[in-house]
Design a protein around this motif. Structure first.
Motif, PDB file in Angstrom:
ATOM      1  N   ASP A 550      83.061  23.459 -40.023  1.00 17.33           N
ATOM      2  CA  ASP A 550      84.077  22.468 -39.648  1.00 17.33           C
ATOM      3  C   ASP A 550      84.019  22.091 -38.168  1.00 17.33           C
ATOM      4  O   ASP A 550      84.937  21.438 -37.665  1.00 17.33           O
ATOM      5  CB  ASP A 550      85.478  23.026 -39.955  1.00 17.33           C
ATOM      6  N   GLU A 553      84.374  18.531 -37.868  1.00 17.97           N
ATOM      7  CA  GLU A 553      85.078  17.862 -38.964  1.00 17.97           C
ATOM      8  C   GLU A 553      86.299  17.080 -38.506  1.00 17.97           C
ATOM      9  O   GLU A 553      86.644  16.059 -39.095  1.00 17.97           O
ATOM     10  CB  GLU A 553      85.469  18.904 -40.019  1.00 17.97           C
ATOM     11  N   TYR A 560      81.207  13.804 -40.244  1.00 13.28           N
ATOM     12  CA  TYR A 560      82.112  14.543 -41.132  1.00 13.28           C
ATOM     13  C   TYR A 560      81.437  14.862 -42.458  1.00 13.28           C
ATOM     14  O   TYR A 560      80.484  14.199 -42.860  1.00 13.28           O
ATOM     15  CB  TYR A 560      83.382  13.709 -41.382  1.00 13.28           C
TER      16      TYR A 560
END
Lengths: 695, 695
Positions: A550, A553, A560
């Protein structure tokens, strides 16, 4: 193992030019004819080799009679002698090689061709002389075979001496100035010449305040660097700040349509070419990741590039203008903005608007040098523009020269990709587009590429490290890049043989075989244990090394994966997604549009699918993630085993370095495996079919 | 608003000592009696104030007859005059205040008590003179009221000039040396003295190579700094490297049981105290986050601390030895290792082994200054050891002085916590343990704390910023810390009134009310929009600002939340978890052990529960996450509204700074809300009951 004393500077590793690589040639009777600067370089090389290995060397005038020579290196007699001694190293790079009864004659098209012919003979080794009679012509696919250095003069507080450099310090700069001693640069230039590189940009595309001054106050130092490269047929380019008129000229604007700005650049170019008549041109990263550009004045990239192009045009100078433009302050909440679309959206409308001496330099994929991306649609979308393909030899996202990753196969796949057919066939490849050999195509409409093409550029992986490249095996990437620029159709496995043969001369064949075992599949091995199925990133922000699923993210960087408890991937279809798939011509727009036809390795780049989605391979996405990550680490273990068996056969220093890198690669690959698998087990709740350990 | 010209250095904000804070006193007839150094400081303050506001000032000998004075500041006649003029500023800090018919007499226990008495009168303002007749005695809860500066002499490449500093540069260092001009330090010392701080450590506990030299080569500069603080009753301490004998002394070891090492420290201490007779002592971070320590030689923390303690003992010097010891290279896969256990596991077995002049300095929680942690069980576990409570005034994990977060309520809660009863009652509090006022308790066995206690230490939040603390409201934290050290039972809301009254003298009451609206609940507001239910971290690694839910999840730092698709939290119970709950005495070991009794705000610190677990509040965990994150941002909006209504009533520069910080706080809080909510929606799949926007 003993530690080196402090201050000990080891002799740089000879890479692919150890003395023994010249043994076959050095034992022969060799004649060099030609009076150009590069003929002089060739003569020095031959003289040294023949002195070392017991051959003989003589230098003649072009056209003189030659008797009893094993090898003659000469200018073709129908070549314009002017170009041979001129300052244009691009001209006459090709050569004709004939072999008759073991006597070899290289007839070069020009001064530079002598040099390339010499290194061709070196690469061939004994086969140059032992082979059957032959009559071959050789010429580079493009005259623009460039290497970009992201070196900073001053050590940058975040990015260091070399941005994305994993090979020690800069070859050019130290302690905030150009090095006084350029002998290492000379060795480097020789290595580059031997693989066919003919242009280098010597400073970072992110041009900080200190670096901007290379264009003015420090021009004398650039002259010194250019003199070193010139002896090896290589031109020097500078990265420049678009805000130079403000930073250096004291103007209040860098608006490309402002007359004072244009005149400032005209004067700057005049100064540079007056000091360096064979100077190559400027590289510009504008309106990208915070660098200044024409947007600030409501102008287009074409406005910006063309203003610079006009300034350098009288000297046949080039402007390399990077297409790496996107919103790096994107809101992660906004799913309609797609960074992958950005370069196309910015540049496609400008096709035809750029001057003839502007090269638009396009990264191979739409994101940023990931281990797997689709080929950038910008390459196909600007038929009336000179396009250069930009690759990254430095392993920013591919293991940072701590992991053994041979990128030749990736580049070869990119170069061979055709936008207009699923199987290549007769339609033009990416290599054809970049080299100007593209044939006419029906889509996108206008037909033939009528501009001279922009060739190749790549970010160098070299530094002042003892082995040049941190990981000794990363030398193979620099080697392969140069050779693929010369001939994009070369087989990367063959290039590995060339590199191994030169770099480990006289080593048992087991070494060469082990290098194939380690490197042939290393790119795909790296892909297996890192981010899956083309989704990309999942690296630690900032330094980009090691896993952090992540990490990007929820950032503004536009990178992403959208993993949730049900599935993962980015919907870039036209029908339901960002529309990026529609930037490709047929058949790829249709192929990428549907999960039924999208290749597995790019599935998550183009689609958001459930973890239970079944791939063409027959595996589910989640099981594929588990399987590839276990397999990737297993493959690293096999790489290490294969190399360990032969490492006693090579230089102990090199073996030690490789062993240290392998230990880190195994640690890091294991970390990738465990983090990725754990992340997706926690998120999906779906256990591994084979019950292996996931944390 | 106009930009300041380059190079413009604004006058530092007066913080809680503007001239007008002295108005009540300055209008009176004031007598100062005493011949100690601090009496001189008091006399200067009074002389300046009375000159400014029209009162009168006279200085007398102690015991001289006084007539017609509104305020007499004098030494108590039964005080040993020697201590009043000595170099020990800790002695005699208390004072007796009597008021009879509006005439006030402050009789100090010693020289330092005169200073504290003066600032007491300043704090009271008109009430000092208008109040009813009174006879009060005042004395600090502890003589050890310390502020630690994490300032580096050289700018650290990663951590900068001040590690975890959010207030500009260092007050002490610039350009790699101690500042020549210490006038700003003088102002700072005065501010600290006014809130009761009496010791400062002037360099970072992470002692880099350059900083180590403060102990030797740069001792002359430390003398200069100590001279400034001495005028304000404040002693100077140094953080030292445990490896100093190697780094500075050229020895090959820093083994605490090595005679040469011990002698090196004996000589080092002799040099320091010879130069600075009232020097405080050494602060040591050993075997922690890479700092050197006794472990390298197979020795214990007690071995290390006691060796240093012996060296400083002849001078009544102290060794502050930090208990912040844990494995920062933990394997995230290993769930049996629990960083929360580490300090207790390392130090509890050493109880009784430390010398009398060693203070073991314990962070308030077992992790690292999070917005919510249970109180560290180490504080209760070492009855035969001098324990100091360490707080963090600098807002590393609590908004970095970009967010308005008043920490007084958090500290007050910690100080009032009792390990041996659920409701406090008569059992000793954390404040009692740190100040030595602890009564005997039955558990953990030995009964009374017979060692002198270790007082308080905290990391400063001040720098060379115009407002001292970046966010002007962060001044209130420094203020409250000092005042709570003096009297841990003070109400943080009252302290806010004190601070506001001094800092905004003459402002309408609406300003004070708005500050309460903004700050009273600000700690809990920050908790609402950041990591939930005591689980901690979820910050961006490295700089620790802004959200990154998985930022530390797969790192070696031991700070995990273990969120998966079903639930979240760390099982630290004895029965099924890491056993950390068992480090507490009853009743807390039982209270924390069970999800039925564990307080909501610490639930995820002690237990891994499903998202559907119902809290004592009646909400599920997942709905609590959503609700608190929306509520947190709403609360920030209300804070901003409340302040906006009164901001025109304060200094425009201050208002401008606050407005800029509020804009960032709202942006950041929104980012926290959206990232946390999105992360948990993606992971749990459970929608918000109220249908609000989650991405």
């Amino acid at each position: 193992m003993t530690a080196d004393a402090p201050g000990f500077v080891p002799t740089p590793h000879p890479a692919w030019l150890p003395d023994d690589a010249f043994a076959a040639l050095g034992r022969r009777r060799v004649v060099v004819a030609g009076d150009g600067a590069l003929a002089g370089t060739v003569a020095e090389e031959v003289a040294a080799a023949t002195a070392r290995f017991g051959g003989s060397f003589s230098r003649l005038e072009v056209g003189d009679g030659v008797a009893d020579a094993d090898l003659v290196l000469t200018l073709a007699t129908d070549t314009d002698a002017g170009s041979a001694s001129g300052t244009d190293p691009d001209a006459g790079e090709g050569f004709r090689l004939t072999r008759e009864g073991g006597a070899v004659v290289v007839q070069a098209d020009g001064d530079a061709g002598l040099l390339h012919g010499l290194f061709h003979v070196v690469r061939l080794g004994e086969a140059a002389f032992d082979g059957p009679d032959a009559d071959e012509t050789h010429a580079p696919a493009t005259g623009l075979r460039m290497l970009d250095h992201w070196d900073n003069v001053d050590t940058h507080p975040v990015m260091g001496q070399v941005e994305r450099g994993y090979s020690g310090g800069s070859l050019f700069y130290e302690d905030g100035v150009v090095r006084a001693d350029l002998s290492r640069v000379e060795r480097y230039a020789r290595l580059l010449a031997a693989v066919g590189i003919n242009r280098v940009a010597i400073n970072n595309v992110n041009v900080h305040r200190r670096e901007a001054r290379l264009l003015t106050d420090d021009l004398g130092d650039v002259v010194r660097i250019a003199a070193v490269f010139r002896r090896w047929g290589i031109r020097v380019h500078l990265s420049v700040s678009f805000a130079s008129p403000i930073l250096l000229g004291g103007l209040s604007t860098s608006d490309p349509l402002d007359t004072d700005v244009a005149h400032w650049w005209v004067r700057a170019a005049a100064r540079v070419w007056s000091a360096i008549p064979d100077f190559g041109g400027f590289v510009v990263k504008a309106d990208s990741e915070g660098q200044p550009g024409p947007f600030a004045y409501g102008r287009t990239h074409a406005d910006g590039a063309n203003m610079l192009a006009a300034a350098v045009e009288p000297y046949d100078g080039l402007i390399h203008w990077r297409a790496f433009v996107y919103d790096h302050r994107q809101d992660w909440r906004d799913r309609s903005t797609d960074r992958a679309r950005a370069a196309y959206d910015h540049f496609h409308p400008l096709d035809g608007a750029f001057a003839d001496n502007v090269v638009v330099q396009v990264k191979y994929g739409p994101m940023d040098f990931q281990v797997r991306e689709p080929v950038s649609p910008v390459l196909a979308a600007m038929p009336r523009t000179r396009i250069a393909l930009e690759l990254q030899v430095t392993q920013e996202y591919t293991g940072q020269q701590r992991h053994a990753v041979y990128l030749g196969p990736q580049w070869s796949q990119i170069l061979g990709f055709s936008f207009w057919s699923a199987d290549g066939g007769a339609s033009p490849t990416v290599a054809d587009l970049a080299t100007g050999r593209a044939k006419a195509v029906e889509d996108p409409g206008t037909g033939a590429w009528h501009k001279p093409a922009g060739g190749f550029a790549a970010v160098s992986n070299a530094g002042d490290d003892e082995f040049w490249t941190g990981h000794p095996f990363a030398q193979a990437n620099l080697y392969a890049y140069g050779r693929l620029c010369w001939d994009p159709t070369l087989d990367p496995a063959d290039l590995l043989d060339e590199w191994a043969g030169l770099t480990f001369p006289g080593a048992p064949d087991a070494v060469r075989q082990a290098l194939h075992t380690v490197l042939d599949g290393s790119w795909e091995t790296y892909e297996r244990y890192t981010s899956p199925l083309g989704v990309g990133f999942m690296v630690r922000p900032g330094h980009h090394y090691g896993p952090d699923v992540d990490g990007y993210e929820y950032t503004p960087w536009g990178t992403y994966h959208f993993a949730d408890r049900d599935g993962i991937g980015v919907d870039r279809s036209v029908r339901t997604g960002t529309g990026y798939a529609g930037q490709y011509p047929s058949p790829w727009r249709e192929t990428y549009e549907s999960t039924r036809t999208c290749p597995d390795e790019l599935l998550l780049f183009f689609h958001h699918v459930p973890y239970t989605h079944v791939l063409h391979s027959g595996s589910t996405v989640i099981q594929h993630i588990y399987d590839t990550h276990f397999a990737g680490v297993d493959a690293v273990e096999r790489m290490i085993e294969a190399w360990s068996a032969v490492s006693p056969l090579v230089d102990p220093r090199l073996a030690e370095r490789v062993a240290e890198r392998f230990a880190e690669q195994l640690r890091s690959a294991t970390e990738w495996r465990d983090q990725i698998n754990t992340y997706f087990l926690r998120k999906s709740g779906i256990p591994d079919e084979r019950g292996r350990t996931i944390y």
